[in-house]
Design a protein around this motif. Structure first.
Motif, PDB file in Angstrom:
ATOM      1  N   TYR A 180      39.975  16.370  74.129  1.00  0.00           N
ATOM      2  CA  TYR A 180      41.262  16.541  74.797  1.00  0.00           C
ATOM      3  C   TYR A 180      41.247  15.875  76.175  1.00  0.00           C
ATOM      4  CZ  TYR A 180      45.107  18.815  77.288  1.00  0.00           C
ATOM      5  OH  TYR A 180      46.222  19.053  78.053  1.00  0.00           O
ATOM      6  N   HIS A 181      40.213  16.145  76.952  1.00  0.00           N
ATOM      7  CA  HIS A 181      40.167  15.622  78.319  1.00  0.00           C
ATOM      8  C   HIS A 181      40.021  14.097  78.327  1.00  0.00           C
ATOM      9  CE1 HIS A 181      40.204  19.483  80.354  1.00  0.00           C
ATOM     10  NE2 HIS A 181      39.283  19.930  79.497  1.00  0.00           N
ATOM     11  N   LEU A 182      39.235  13.546  77.417  1.00  0.00           N
ATOM     12  CA  LEU A 182      39.096  12.097  77.342  1.00  0.00           C
ATOM     13  C   LEU A 182      40.408  11.435  76.940  1.00  0.00           C
ATOM     14  CD1 LEU A 182      35.574  11.738  75.645  1.00  0.00           C
ATOM     15  CD2 LEU A 182      36.170  11.299  78.040  1.00  0.00           C
ATOM     16  N   LEU A 183      41.086  12.024  75.977  1.00  0.00           N
ATOM     17  CA  LEU A 183      42.380  11.472  75.550  1.00  0.00           C
ATOM     18  C   LEU A 183      43.419  11.608  76.655  1.00  0.00           C
ATOM     19  CD1 LEU A 183      42.591  12.733  71.865  1.00  0.00           C
ATOM     20  CD2 LEU A 183      42.387  10.362  72.606  1.00  0.00           C
ATOM     21  N   ARG A 184      43.383  12.720  77.361  1.00  0.00           N
ATOM     22  CA  ARG A 184      44.327  12.932  78.459  1.00  0.00           C
ATOM     23  C   ARG A 184      44.156  11.843  79.524  1.00  0.00           C
ATOM     24  NH1 ARG A 184      47.078  17.091  81.425  1.00  0.00           N
ATOM     25  NH2 ARG A 184      46.755  16.862  83.661  1.00  0.00           N
ATOM     26  N   ASN A 185      42.908  11.559  79.865  1.00  0.00           N
ATOM     27  CA  ASN A 185      42.665  10.503  80.855  1.00  0.00           C
ATOM     28  C   ASN A 185      43.135   9.146  80.351  1.00  0.00           C
ATOM     29  OD1 ASN A 185      41.516  12.328  82.634  1.00  0.00           O
ATOM     30  ND2 ASN A 185      39.429  11.967  81.891  1.00  0.00           N
ATOM     31  N   LEU A 186      42.923   8.889  79.063  1.00  0.00           N
ATOM     32  CA  LEU A 186      43.370   7.622  78.482  1.00  0.00           C
ATOM     33  C   LEU A 186      44.891   7.525  78.479  1.00  0.00           C
ATOM     34  CD1 LEU A 186      42.837   4.976  76.933  1.00  0.00           C
ATOM     35  CD2 LEU A 186      42.797   6.340  74.817  1.00  0.00           C
ATOM     36  N   PHE A 187      45.558   8.576  78.023  1.00  0.00           N
ATOM     37  CA  PHE A 187      47.022   8.547  77.946  1.00  0.00           C
ATOM     38  C   PHE A 187      47.667   8.464  79.329  1.00  0.00           C
ATOM     39  CE2 PHE A 187      46.735  11.140  73.760  1.00  0.00           C
ATOM     40  CZ  PHE A 187      46.428   9.980  73.062  1.00  0.00           C
ATOM     41  N   SER A 188      46.996   9.023  80.331  1.00  0.00           N
ATOM     42  CA  SER A 188      47.570   8.995  81.688  1.00  0.00           C
ATOM     43  C   SER A 188      47.729   7.565  82.200  1.00  0.00           C
ATOM     44  CB  SER A 188      46.702   9.814  82.650  1.00  0.00           C
ATOM     45  OG  SER A 188      45.446   9.184  82.847  1.00  0.00           O
ATOM     46  N   GLN A 189      46.942   6.652  81.646  1.00  0.00           N
ATOM     47  CA  GLN A 189      47.047   5.253  82.059  1.00  0.00           C
ATOM     48  C   GLN A 189      48.345   4.609  81.580  1.00  0.00           C
ATOM     49  OE1 GLN A 189      43.493   3.160  80.813  1.00  0.00           O
ATOM     50  NE2 GLN A 189      42.192   4.958  81.268  1.00  0.00           N
ATOM     51  N   TYR A 190      48.983   5.251  80.610  1.00  0.00           N
ATOM     52  CA  TYR A 190      50.227   4.723  80.067  1.00  0.00           C
ATOM     53  C   TYR A 190      51.432   5.548  80.539  1.00  0.00           C
ATOM     54  CZ  TYR A 190      47.194   2.025  77.011  1.00  0.00           C
ATOM     55  OH  TYR A 190      46.251   1.143  76.521  1.00  0.00           O
ATOM     56  N   HIS A 191      51.229   6.362  81.570  1.00  0.00           N
ATOM     57  CA  HIS A 191      52.284   7.221  82.090  1.00  0.00           C
ATOM     58  C   HIS A 191      52.436   6.947  83.577  1.00  0.00           C
ATOM     59  CE1 HIS A 191      54.579  10.984  82.813  1.00  0.00           C
ATOM     60  NE2 HIS A 191      54.885  10.865  81.531  1.00  0.00           N
ATOM     61  N   SER A 192      53.655   6.728  84.016  1.00  0.00           N
ATOM     62  CA  SER A 192      53.880   6.309  85.412  1.00  0.00           C
ATOM     63  C   SER A 192      53.712   7.445  86.404  1.00  0.00           C
ATOM     64  CB  SER A 192      55.285   5.699  85.547  1.00  0.00           C
ATOM     65  OG  SER A 192      56.272   6.650  85.171  1.00  0.00           O
ATOM     66  N   GLU A 193      53.838   8.690  85.962  1.00  0.00           N
ATOM     67  CA  GLU A 193      53.730   9.841  86.857  1.00  0.00           C
ATOM     68  C   GLU A 193      52.516  10.680  86.484  1.00  0.00           C
ATOM     69  OE1 GLU A 193      57.347  12.015  86.716  1.00  0.00           O
ATOM     70  OE2 GLU A 193      58.603  10.311  87.322  1.00  0.00           O
ATOM     71  N   PRO A 194      51.989  11.429  87.449  1.00  0.00           N
ATOM     72  CA  PRO A 194      50.842  12.299  87.140  1.00  0.00           C
ATOM     73  C   PRO A 194      51.199  13.318  86.060  1.00  0.00           C
ATOM     74  CG  PRO A 194      51.155  12.098  89.502  1.00  0.00           C
ATOM     75  CD  PRO A 194      52.373  11.490  88.874  1.00  0.00           C
ATOM     76  N   LEU A 195      50.250  13.593  85.184  1.00  0.00           N
ATOM     77  CA  LEU A 195      50.471  14.587  84.136  1.00  0.00           C
ATOM     78  C   LEU A 195      50.396  15.995  84.718  1.00  0.00           C
ATOM     79  CD1 LEU A 195      48.286  13.072  81.268  1.00  0.00           C
ATOM     80  CD2 LEU A 195      50.750  12.852  81.595  1.00  0.00           C
ATOM     81  N   PRO A 196      51.067  16.960  84.098  1.00  0.00           N
ATOM     82  CA  PRO A 196      50.982  18.351  84.569  1.00  0.00           C
ATOM     83  C   PRO A 196      49.549  18.859  84.532  1.00  0.00           C
ATOM     84  CG  PRO A 196      52.721  18.088  82.926  1.00  0.00           C
ATOM     85  CD  PRO A 196      51.937  16.812  82.918  1.00  0.00           C
ATOM     86  N   GLU A 197      49.275  19.900  85.273  1.00  0.00           N
ATOM     87  CA  GLU A 197      47.945  20.489  85.289  1.00  0.00           C
ATOM     88  C   GLU A 197      47.600  21.063  83.905  1.00  0.00           C
ATOM     89  OE1 GLU A 197      45.661  20.519  87.717  1.00  0.00           O
ATOM     90  OE2 GLU A 197      47.015  19.194  88.862  1.00  0.00           O
ATOM     91  N   VAL A 198      46.333  21.017  83.578  1.00  0.00           N
ATOM     92  CA  VAL A 198      45.875  21.589  82.317  1.00  0.00           C
ATOM     93  C   VAL A 198      45.930  23.117  82.409  1.00  0.00           C
ATOM     94  CG1 VAL A 198      43.949  21.785  80.699  1.00  0.00           C
ATOM     95  CG2 VAL A 198      44.382  19.616  81.893  1.00  0.00           C
ATOM     96  N   PRO A 199      46.563  23.779  81.448  1.00  0.00           N
ATOM     97  CA  PRO A 199      46.625  25.259  81.503  1.00  0.00           C
ATOM     98  C   PRO A 199      45.229  25.872  81.479  1.00  0.00           C
ATOM     99  CG  PRO A 199      48.141  24.382  79.851  1.00  0.00           C
ATOM    100  CD  PRO A 199      47.273  23.239  80.287  1.00  0.00           C
ATOM    101  N   LEU A 200      45.098  27.014  82.099  1.00  0.00           N
ATOM    102  CA  LEU A 200      43.833  27.735  82.078  1.00  0.00           C
ATOM    103  C   LEU A 200      43.536  28.218  80.658  1.00  0.00           C
ATOM    104  CD1 LEU A 200      44.168  29.863  85.342  1.00  0.00           C
ATOM    105  CD2 LEU A 200      42.789  27.791  85.001  1.00  0.00           C
ATOM    106  N   PRO A 201      42.276  28.270  80.260  1.00  0.00           N
ATOM    107  CA  PRO A 201      41.942  28.733  78.905  1.00  0.00           C
ATOM    108  C   PRO A 201      42.299  30.198  78.712  1.00  0.00           C
ATOM    109  CG  PRO A 201      39.962  28.491  80.240  1.00  0.00           C
ATOM    110  CD  PRO A 201      41.090  27.891  81.039  1.00  0.00           C
ATOM    111  N   GLN A 202      42.661  30.546  77.492  1.00  0.00           N
ATOM    112  CA  GLN A 202      42.973  31.926  77.150  1.00  0.00           C
ATOM    113  C   GLN A 202      41.703  32.783  77.210  1.00  0.00           C
ATOM    114  OE1 GLN A 202      45.924  33.589  76.191  1.00  0.00           O
ATOM    115  NE2 GLN A 202      46.960  31.763  76.965  1.00  0.00           N
ATOM    116  N   GLU A 203      41.839  33.957  77.761  1.00  0.00           N
ATOM    117  CA  GLU A 203      40.694  34.871  77.827  1.00  0.00           C
ATOM    118  C   GLU A 203      40.401  35.433  76.441  1.00  0.00           C
ATOM    119  OE1 GLU A 203      39.341  39.062  79.998  1.00  0.00           O
ATOM    120  OE2 GLU A 203      41.290  38.134  80.452  1.00  0.00           O
ATOM    121  N   ARG A 204      39.118  35.486  76.104  1.00  0.00           N
ATOM    122  CA  ARG A 204      38.701  36.073  74.832  1.00  0.00           C
ATOM    123  C   ARG A 204      37.713  37.208  75.088  1.00  0.00           C
ATOM    124  NH1 ARG A 204      38.745  30.525  72.713  1.00  0.00           N
ATOM    125  NH2 ARG A 204      36.465  30.374  72.875  1.00  0.00           N
TER     126      ARG A 204
END
Length: 398
Positions: free
Chosen positions: A109-133
């Motif tokens: 997910y994080h690698l793809l997010r960094n890759l996709f951000s290169q094709y987006h003109s604005e910063p991406l939203p923050e990654v949500p915090l993980p759900q507590e288990r």
């Protein structure tokens, strides 16, 4: 180029050669692969995936990831694949996806997010915090009831001379049975060789007067029955393990017993058939009955076992593990969570927090083979042994 990459590009380039001016899109780029019982958990390493996705985007091609978010085959909705060999899929559909079955952001997910951000003109939203288990405390089963004692809570059994397949049973307002188990009973007066003639769909446990004598499936078509002089009850508990949704065997998907069962070359006749689709209404009738046993004797299997999980505070996601059990189905508050099987690769069941409630929760397990009575909870899944999808034969991916 690796097999998976070849498959991903093939149709895109075919389209480009025919319509070079049209936009291109990889409609189903696999982020992993589904798992089948008795094999390894399939993984597609993040770095390998990233290199392919990056090349696709560099060429100006759009892409759809399958799966981006892993899922769960709750209840009996898992499918199967068949390229000459029937292979039912496991309950988890995690798929080694960028977002896991439980919603975790993986390395992918994080690698793809960094890759996709290169094709987006604005910063991406923050990654949500993980759900507590939560890893809830281990609970012990407190009550049990055998399969045979539970039959009184099913719908009225169907009498027929020949075995009737699951879909043609006069149940569910004459719409037939679609999933779960079907129990076929008949009377025999001798032992010998019981042959399924490959008419079992998909797996049957065989009992004589309630005693387990063997299993019939696609690989094993014969079971030896013990000799005896008196009339005895032969029972076949047949499981629909999932309908084929990938492969060459997409037609003729009747389940249950689909033809004659033969004892010493003579077809059996005179069947009593019970529908065991294990719907919430049946589980509720069973749970409210006074037939449960609480003695210290080992529970009879196949049968149902019941435990109580007390949740203090808001319910959280968790994973159920049954390390001392064999094969069966778990119900949480009368809802079907899914199948488990000791052969793996999956050694857990994802239990979302919304399935639980604050206070007491009822866990009912239908077990076919064996149990130690302990239900364990964990914060993390156990997918079992893994295999890289690159090592799969190319023909199985087409």
């Amino acid at each position: 180029m690796a097999n998976l990459e070849k498959h991903s590009y093939f149709w895109v380039f075919c389209l480009f050669s025919v319509k070079p001016q049209k936009p291109l899109m990889v409609m189903e780029y696999w982020s992993g692969w589904f798992d089948t019982w008795g094999e390894h958990h399939h993984v597609f390493h993040a770095e390998d995936m990233l290199a392919v996705v990056a090349e696709i985007l560099e060429r100006g091609v759009s892409i759809n990831l399958y799966m981006f978010h892993g899922g769960t085959n709750f209840g009996f909705v898992n499918g199967a694949m068949d390229f000459g060999t029937y292979k039912p899929q496991v309950t988890s559909y995690d798929y080694d996806a960028p977002l896991s079955e439980a919603g975790d952001c993986t390395i992918k997910y994080h690698l793809l997010r960094n890759l996709f951000s290169q094709y987006h003109s604005e910063p991406l939203p923050e990654v949500p915090l993980p759900q507590e288990r939560v890893a809830y405390q281990t609970v012990l089963t407190q009550q049990h009831i055998s399969l045979w004692d539970s039959l009184q809570f099913t719908d009225k059994p169907y009498q027929s001379e020949r075995p009737v397949n699951m879909e043609n049973l006069p149940v569910n307002d004459n719409n037939g049975q679609s999933s779960g188990y079907t129990l076929y009973e008949t009377t025999i007066s001798r032992g010998g060789t019981l042959s399924s003639q490959n008419n079992i769909r998909d797996r049957a446990l065989v009992f004589v007067d309630g005693q387990f004598v063997g299993c019939l499936d696609y690989k094993c078509h014969e079971v030896t029955l013990p000799e005896a002089e008196a009339h005895r009850t032969l029972a076949l508990l047949v499981e629909n393990c999932g309908r084929v949704n990938y492969g060459k065997a997409l037609d003729n998907q009747r389940k249950g017993i689909v033809g004659d069962i033969v004892l010493n070359h003579t077809p059996l006749r005179g069947f009593t058939t019970f529908c065991l689709d294990l719907k919430p209404s049946f589980i509720k009738r069973l749970s409210n009955s006074c037939q449960w046993k609480t003695d210290s004797q080992s529970p009879s299997v196949p049968g149902f076992l019941q435990a109580r999980l007390c949740v203090d505070g808001p319910p959280k996601d968790t994973f159920i593990k049954l390390p001392g059990w064999g094969k069966g189905v778990v119900f949480v508050n009368e809802q079907n969570l899914g199948r488990y099987w000791i052969i793996g690769p999956q050694h857990f069941l994802y239990l979302p927090g919304p399935w639980l409630r604050r206070g007491e929760n009822q866990i009912t397990v239908f077990e076919e083979q064996k149990t130690d009575g302990k239900i364990v909870f964990s914060e993390n899944p156990d997918h079992g042994k893994t295999i890289d999808v690159y090592k799969m034969p190319f023909c199985t991916l087409l």
